[in-house]
Design an enzyme around this catalytic site. Structure first.
Site, PDB file in Angstrom:
ATOM      1  N   HIS A 126     -10.257   1.286   1.902  1.00  0.00           N
ATOM      2  CA  HIS A 126      -9.774   2.602   2.357  1.00  0.00           C
ATOM      3  C   HIS A 126     -10.939   3.558   2.611  1.00  0.00           C
ATOM      4  O   HIS A 126     -10.881   4.375   3.530  1.00  0.00           O
ATOM      5  CB  HIS A 126      -8.837   3.237   1.320  1.00  0.00           C
ATOM      6  CG  HIS A 126      -7.411   2.827   1.443  1.00  0.00           C
ATOM      7  ND1 HIS A 126      -6.641   3.075   2.558  1.00  0.00           N
ATOM      8  CD2 HIS A 126      -6.601   2.186   0.566  1.00  0.00           C
ATOM      9  CE1 HIS A 126      -5.425   2.610   2.368  1.00  0.00           C
ATOM     10  NE2 HIS A 126      -5.369   2.060   1.163  1.00  0.00           N
ATOM     11  N   HIS A 150      -9.220  -3.555  -2.089  1.00  0.00           N
ATOM     12  CA  HIS A 150      -8.227  -2.831  -1.279  1.00  0.00           C
ATOM     13  C   HIS A 150      -8.578  -1.343  -1.217  1.00  0.00           C
ATOM     14  O   HIS A 150      -8.588  -0.744  -0.133  1.00  0.00           O
ATOM     15  CB  HIS A 150      -6.841  -3.049  -1.896  1.00  0.00           C
ATOM     16  CG  HIS A 150      -5.727  -2.340  -1.214  1.00  0.00           C
ATOM     17  ND1 HIS A 150      -4.742  -3.012  -0.517  1.00  0.00           N
ATOM     18  CD2 HIS A 150      -5.415  -1.023  -1.117  1.00  0.00           C
ATOM     19  CE1 HIS A 150      -3.888  -2.117  -0.026  1.00  0.00           C
ATOM     20  NE2 HIS A 150      -4.275  -0.905  -0.379  1.00  0.00           N
ATOM     21  N   GLU A 151      -8.878  -0.740  -2.369  1.00  0.00           N
ATOM     22  CA  GLU A 151      -9.174   0.699  -2.402  1.00  0.00           C
ATOM     23  C   GLU A 151     -10.521   1.015  -1.762  1.00  0.00           C
ATOM     24  O   GLU A 151     -10.651   2.015  -1.046  1.00  0.00           O
ATOM     25  CB  GLU A 151      -9.104   1.237  -3.835  1.00  0.00           C
ATOM     26  CG  GLU A 151      -7.753   1.086  -4.515  1.00  0.00           C
ATOM     27  CD  GLU A 151      -6.568   1.575  -3.702  1.00  0.00           C
ATOM     28  OE1 GLU A 151      -6.722   2.512  -2.887  1.00  0.00           O
ATOM     29  OE2 GLU A 151      -5.475   1.014  -3.868  1.00  0.00           O
ATOM     30  N   CYS A 176       0.847  -1.187   0.000  1.00  0.00           N
ATOM     31  CA  CYS A 176       0.000   0.000   0.000  1.00  0.00           C
ATOM     32  C   CYS A 176       0.883   1.237   0.000  1.00  0.00           C
ATOM     33  O   CYS A 176       1.873   1.300   0.739  1.00  0.00           O
ATOM     34  CB  CYS A 176      -0.899  -0.014   1.233  1.00  0.00           C
ATOM     35  SG  CYS A 176      -2.028   1.371   1.330  1.00  0.00           S
TER      36      CYS A 176
END
Length: 156
Positions: free
Chosen positions: A136, A132-133, A90
């Site tokens: 966030h 993953h994004e 990341c």
């Protein structure tokens, strides 16, 4: 346009749930351009707005295939039962990697910059990058999901 500073480690913005975008305008267009510029400069494949200090539900992803994704208010609407463990890194955690188990396939619903609804059926690296994004945007980092975390040089 502009390279932005990537927020790292324990910056509080990385732990907050990002706000839904309600207005797609020139400012949002500039944000998307700045996010892409910042992601490419850092040699990443994805970036979420909170990583540059902006608490908005916006991500960009480019895994080097045909399409560059600029997604507004993305949400995962379906996942496969099949899961896979793989290494992730990341831009907000430079030098760290972790083994993260995620669904192999996902369906993501989002708006594009033209305010059109998109449905993305993704698998493999694209599915992993999208998950993953989107994490966030909910204040979740790969560190929170990793079964083990180590410095990049230790992964070999």
């Amino acid at each position: 346009m502009a390279i932005k500073k990537i927020r790292t480690n324990d910056d509080p913005v990385l732990k907050r749930k990002a706000k839904k975008v309600t207005n797609i305008d020139d400012r949002l267009e500039r944000l998307l351009t700045n996010m892409l510029d910042t992601m490419y400069e850092a040699e990443g494949i994805g970036l979420a707005a909170p990583q540059i200090g902006i608490s908005k539900r916006v991500i960009v992803v480019d895994i080097g295939e045909d399409e560059i994704y600029q997604l507004i208010n993305p949400e995962i609407v379906d996942t496969s039962d099949e899961q896979e463990k793989a290494l992730e890194g990341c831009l907000s955690y430079p030098g760290l990697q972790g083994r993260v188990t995620r669904p192999v396939k996902v369906t993501v619903k989002a708006l594009n910059p033209q305010e059109e609804e998109m449905i993305i059926e993704a698998e493999g690296l694209l599915a992993r990058a999208l998950q993953h994004e989107i994490d966030h945007l909910d204040g979740i980092t790969f560190i929170d999901r990793a079964e083990e975390v180590f410095r990049e040089e230790e992964s070999h």
